[in-house]
Design an enzyme around this catalytic site. Sequence first.
Site, PDB file in Angstrom:
ATOM      1  N   GLY A 186       0.825  -1.471   0.073  1.00 13.94           N
ATOM      2  CA  GLY A 186      -0.139  -0.116   0.023  1.00 13.94           C
ATOM      3  C   GLY A 186       0.937   1.233   0.004  1.00 13.94           C
ATOM      4  O   GLY A 186       1.965   1.117  -0.555  1.00 13.94           O
ATOM      5  N   SER A 187       0.325   2.384   0.769  1.00 12.93           N
ATOM      6  CA  SER A 187       1.084   3.607   0.484  1.00 12.93           C
ATOM      7  C   SER A 187       2.355   3.438   0.886  1.00 12.93           C
ATOM      8  O   SER A 187       3.021   4.518   0.334  1.00 12.93           O
ATOM      9  CB  SER A 187       0.277   4.418   1.500  1.00 12.93           C
ATOM     10  OG  SER A 187      -1.229   4.426   1.269  1.00 12.93           O
ATOM     11  N   THR A 188       3.120   2.662   1.908  1.00 10.09           N
ATOM     12  CA  THR A 188       4.556   2.944   2.330  1.00 10.09           C
ATOM     13  C   THR A 188       5.111   2.687   1.079  1.00 10.09           C
ATOM     14  O   THR A 188       6.252   3.443   0.929  1.00 10.09           O
ATOM     15  CB  THR A 188       4.879   1.628   3.364  1.00 10.09           C
ATOM     16  OG1 THR A 188       4.231   0.485   2.719  1.00 10.09           O
ATOM     17  CG2 THR A 188       3.953   2.089   4.494  1.00 10.09           C
TER      18      THR A 188
END
Lengths: 365, 687
Positions: B287-289
Amino acid sequence: MARKLSADKCLFGVTVALVLIGVIMVFSASAVLANDKFHSPLYFLVRQGLWALLGLAGMATLMHVDYRRYRRPSLIYTGLFVCAVLLVAVFFLDKNHNTHRWIRLGFLSFQPSELSKLFIVVYLACFLEKRMGQIDDWRHTLLPCLVVVLPFIGLIVTEPDLGTAVSIGIVAFMVLFVAGVRYKYALGLILSAVPVLFALVYFFPYRLKRVLVFLDPWKDPLGAGFQITQSLIAFGSGGLFGLGLMEGKQKLFYLPEPHTDFIFSVIGEEGGLAGTLSLLLLFSVFLGRGMWLSLRMSDPFGRYLGVGLTMMIVCQAFINMSVVTSLLPTKGIPLPFISSGGSSLLTSLLGVGVLLNISQHGSDA
Amino acid sequence: MPPKSRESFPARIFILSGFFLVWAVVLASRLVHLQIFQYTDLSAKAERQQSRSFEISPRRGTIYDRHGRELAVSVNVDSAYAISSEIKDPRQTGDALAQALGLERQAVLAKLKATRGFVWLKRKLDAAEASKVKALQLRGVYFEKESKRFYPNRELAAHVLGYVGIDDEGLSGLEFAYQKRIGGLPGQVLLHTDAHQRSFSSVERPPEPGEDLVLTIDQTLQYLVEQELAVQVKESNALGGTVIMMAPHSGEVLAMASYPAFNPNHYSKYAPELWKNRAIVSVYEPGSTFKIFTAATALEERLTRPDELIDCLRGAIVVGKHRIRDHKPYGLLPVREVVAYSSNVGAVQLGFRIGKERFERYIYAFGFGTPTDVDLPGEAKGLLRPSSQWPTVTLANIAMGQGIGVTPIQLVTAVSLIANGGHRVKPHIVERTRSGAIEKVSFEPGAPPGRVISRETAALLADMLTGVVKTGTAKSSQLEGFSAAGKTGTAQKVDPNGRYSHTRFIASFVGFAPVDRPEIAMVVTIDEPRGRYYGGEVAAPVFRNIAEQALRYLTVSPDQELTPAQLAKRRPAHNPIPDLASDEFEPANASWEGSPEAMLASQTGGTATPDASSSGKVEVAGSFNRAGTIEVPDLHGRSLRMAIVNLSKLGLQLEAFGSGLVVEQSPASASRVEPGSKILVKLSRRH
């Protein structure tokens, strides 16, 4: 009358060789065991050596006693009577709970059943010579023989010592056979022995177990089959030339009775096939010489006595060798000349003494 | 003489001789059969029953943390065996044994009857069982000393250490990976035995002890990490979670935790599912990481600048047949804020600028898609399809952290690269091995793995990620007194129907601190939190709680003034590491007061261990740090286990003799010794 010959050197040599092998193998097989039980590795060696000397002395003596002197009925019946008394006495004298085989006189112990073998053979030879003309008349020959022999066999079976009893029966049968009993009587004797043997095995669980084990020893190698499988392992690990004298491992409490009944297994392990076949050959030569000298005899007593004494030794040897190689069910029976045990060795050597005397009387006729 | 019988005598002699001749031939063939044809088989049987080869188990190497505290030790314990043939009454003996050993009566009897010889009754008895059986003084029952693995800190670092089976062979974790080196070589004793099981000769090869392992793991940090992780997983009703703390310049793993954990002393009592080390085997969509790496690639390739404005298209972008949305509609955002607010639309546009092949090259360079080769077994390599097979939407998805599978160890390694100025590091857990006095460096950095991004790009990213912590989605990761950089992630798990779930998430945070001279890089993942599920809400606080305490423990000087708000609400409720600067701290030797139970319950890390080796960089000096020596505690009356636990907490080692309770020790209590010194204790059952 036969001319005087010198004693059979071959038979003499074979006997002395077997006794020597026996003394050596008894030491090899028993040293560890003896040290364990009696704190002396030489315990059985010393005993075997003393018995061997006594036996050889007895043999040398009997060599010079004319065998025809044993014909005297007074001697034969006295001997049989003493044997019978001793065989009854063991039931009271032998304190062992399960078996009654030994008469102990301090340092020495003695099995009357061994001595009985000798006298039964002499009796049969003498009796059959007298009834030679009526050998086909079972009432006058077979019946009296059985009446004398069967009580002895019965007593020995009761000891219990089925092995010795059976071997006496077989020796008696063979003397009757060579004396000329009709084939149909011989067959009858065998056939009538079968149900008796069957009953003796079938109704005594420990004997039945031995027979069942014999049929498939590897089924329960740690339990009932332990003795026989350990014996087979001993033979097998010997290979062609064996592990070498004293090097066997199976005598270390794996083999039951390594210095007595199973001494042939120790020979197999330490001497290999070379050792076992040599021993088989020695007994075969003994058989051949025994038969040959009996054949040369002109008097029936000499013949039957010769055959009987030869059978007494060879038959027992072959049975022992067959038992430990699992060709026959396990029976407690020693290997003549070799196994540790004084009465067996003494009886055998006395028998050979008589044979050697007979060998001096043969004719080439 | 009738001629008939006269003639029949030789004939019958021949018949009789013939009979014996046949018998002799049968005997001879039987002997040939036994001694020639069955030779191999029967002599093997003889060998098997006459000789028995015993293995003497070697001493298994000890596993130490970076400061010499024992994490896994081997102790000698009794194993009971029987020689069945020596047991007169198996039924009675079996009953007594079953009772003393807590075994089934029938099972014991079956064992005793199975063989005439050697049979194990029960291996590696505890002290009570052993003394019970010894007291029975049963004939034919014997004891053999065997080495048993013992993990004094129970669950601590269980997934890293692994566990050993009954035969002392490593089955998982480092115990498995380093089996050859720490296992040693068993000695061999060949016993020739007679049927009474007495031996009469033996050939011996002495056992070679295994090497000791010295890990990069710091027991105190490990404890801290496990505590914080457990608290958060429980509070958020999550399935589990993992935290890895790494020294970003070296790749040394300082702590690695998976929750739920298990006690390796009794691993078989736990579900096998719990044995797996999530930190290296769980593969998830980051995801966003992952946007960190999208941004890093774009910056390194000079495709953008942090302050370039990206049109975030009011919250949605159409890629082929797919519409990709932001959680909140944004207009023009500078790249730094695309990262800070985690705009999917912005990240997708950066991804398109990079292109498939180039992006793939960078993804591999960051260390994704291949195992990191950390020295633990069973590491997953993640999921990354070759770029030639990416449809356009896959490029877009990967740019925002979907359509790619990564492991926590890959993420923390990649973040370390940004923290350390652009160098790839090789993650590792074993620092040295020791064989007697000979030390071997286990980890050889070798040729520098190389630079992936420039120092400038790394600095730009660090700055951007600091912004995320200060003002973006990761505000809850802001530290007291230290600067921090990081990025949150909230990845949707995939439902069984193949669609992204709207209820099942993996909340994560990756980051490092302090920003200018990073000492720790960390990844936190929480699997399926219930209720609040955003990475910023669930994972970032874990980072904060751990990092604040860890940096103080590592005596890193604070680089931030405390805000008034922070000053107001000083410490979080649970605090396994004392504030080294505060006066609440108890010197280590004071912790010996109080009951042993309390000590045991507090386990390791109940108080911080004064750490001489890190004292060199101390700027905020602790009162405990007296000339680097340690006061030896009084161990009298303690069990072996307690003594190990107590000493390992102080950074001391134990060498024990005997069994039972401690009756003597050397050096005496209250004397002062160097850290890592060995304390000799004598144990006895006399009380």
